[in-house]
Write a protein that holds these residues in place. Sequence first.
Motif, short mmCIF file in Angstrom:
data_model
loop_
_atom_site.label_atom_id
_atom_site.label_comp_id
_atom_site.label_asym_id
_atom_site.label_seq_id
_atom_site.Cartn_x
_atom_site.Cartn_y
_atom_site.Cartn_z
N ASP A 147 0.83 -1.23 -0.14
CA ASP A 147 0.09 -0.04 0.07
C ASP A 147 0.95 1.10 -0.05
O ASP A 147 2.27 1.30 -0.11
N GLU A 179 -13.17 0.29 -17.41
CA GLU A 179 -12.42 1.25 -16.91
C GLU A 179 -11.64 2.13 -18.00
O GLU A 179 -10.89 1.62 -18.72
N THR A 203 -2.51 -3.95 -8.49
CA THR A 203 -2.68 -2.77 -7.86
C THR A 203 -2.97 -1.56 -8.86
O THR A 203 -2.34 -1.82 -9.96
N ARG A 262 -7.92 -1.90 -9.85
CA ARG A 262 -7.28 -3.04 -9.13
C ARG A 262 -8.66 -3.86 -8.52
O ARG A 262 -8.39 -5.17 -8.46
N GLU A 263 -9.67 -3.30 -7.80
CA GLU A 263 -10.81 -3.81 -7.45
C GLU A 263 -11.59 -4.56 -8.71
O GLU A 263 -12.38 -5.66 -8.33
N GLN A 290 -8.34 -7.86 -9.66
CA GLN A 290 -8.15 -8.57 -8.77
C GLN A 290 -8.79 -10.13 -8.64
O GLN A 290 -8.32 -11.09 -8.81
#
Length: 318
Positions: A186, A277, A199, A203-204, A207
């Motif tokens: 992070d 995205e 990351t 990323r959400e 992953q």
Amino acid sequence: MLPVVKIGIGLLTFLATWTWVAVDASFEPYQLNGGLVSAVAGRDYVILASDSRLTDGGYGIYTRRHVSTRLWALSNGPGEQLTDPDGSIYMPSSDQVSRGALEGSVLIGSAGCSADCESLKQTLRAEIDAFGSSFWSSQQQPLTVSTVSTLLGQVLYSRRSFPFYSFCVVAGLDVMTERGAVYVYDAIGSHEQVAVAATGTGREILQPILDRLFSSTTTSSNKEKAFLVRDGNFVSAADQQGSSLTLSPPVATVVDCSEQEAVSLLLRGYRSVSEREIAVGDNLVICVLRREKGSKQTLETIMKSMVIIAYTRCYRRG
């Protein structure tokens, strides 16, 4: 009337000053320039990948060929010129594969604010150069991924009051086991070792896609069909206990597929994210680090297009 005019002028001056202070207080030092970085650790290889789109944090696109602050290498060994003098990995041309020796190297991917990623790269390289000149020159030891992972965590944590807006992934080959090792971070240096990491922007979305694609499968008792093990990388508590009171990670830290399969699965995942995205797209730059026969560590850089061409067939009635 004169006092009233003076009071009115004074009130306007106060409001103007207050408005300027309010605008000045809303200064935002960070800008999210996009970038989706991922890594996969295999049994004899490690992969680091990133898209090449650089945005202004919204719908504006600065460039479609940017990887200089997202993919870079730290190395203290001899090797062919696969990187820029500042450590940035060369971006190959379309459908071109760059391959060469890169001994004693660790790959790092960073996404977030492009200026902070560049500053972090220069800071970490300066730390490695200062430490390496006094240690590796005398000890003749290669740069290890565990050393870089610890150093990066310390550098990020040292800026915890005003952190680098940079989300990093470290990828390399473990010196002892020759397996791939991936660490995800992070912004303030907290990190863990995983098998598959993502990351940055999107990323959400990426992953869970990669978790699903790289999950292990097994066969039912009647062997009719294979089904997915929801927690296939789980390590039991008894197996986590190591020697000298050390604990192994609670999940497996390498995947079971080959590097060709891993590259194909990464491309599928990135293409799925690019459809959802706006800050992710254009090209996918993939770096494959492996150790060849004769203990020679090589780096292979591949560029894949994330553009999906859809054909629509029209039928004429009558």
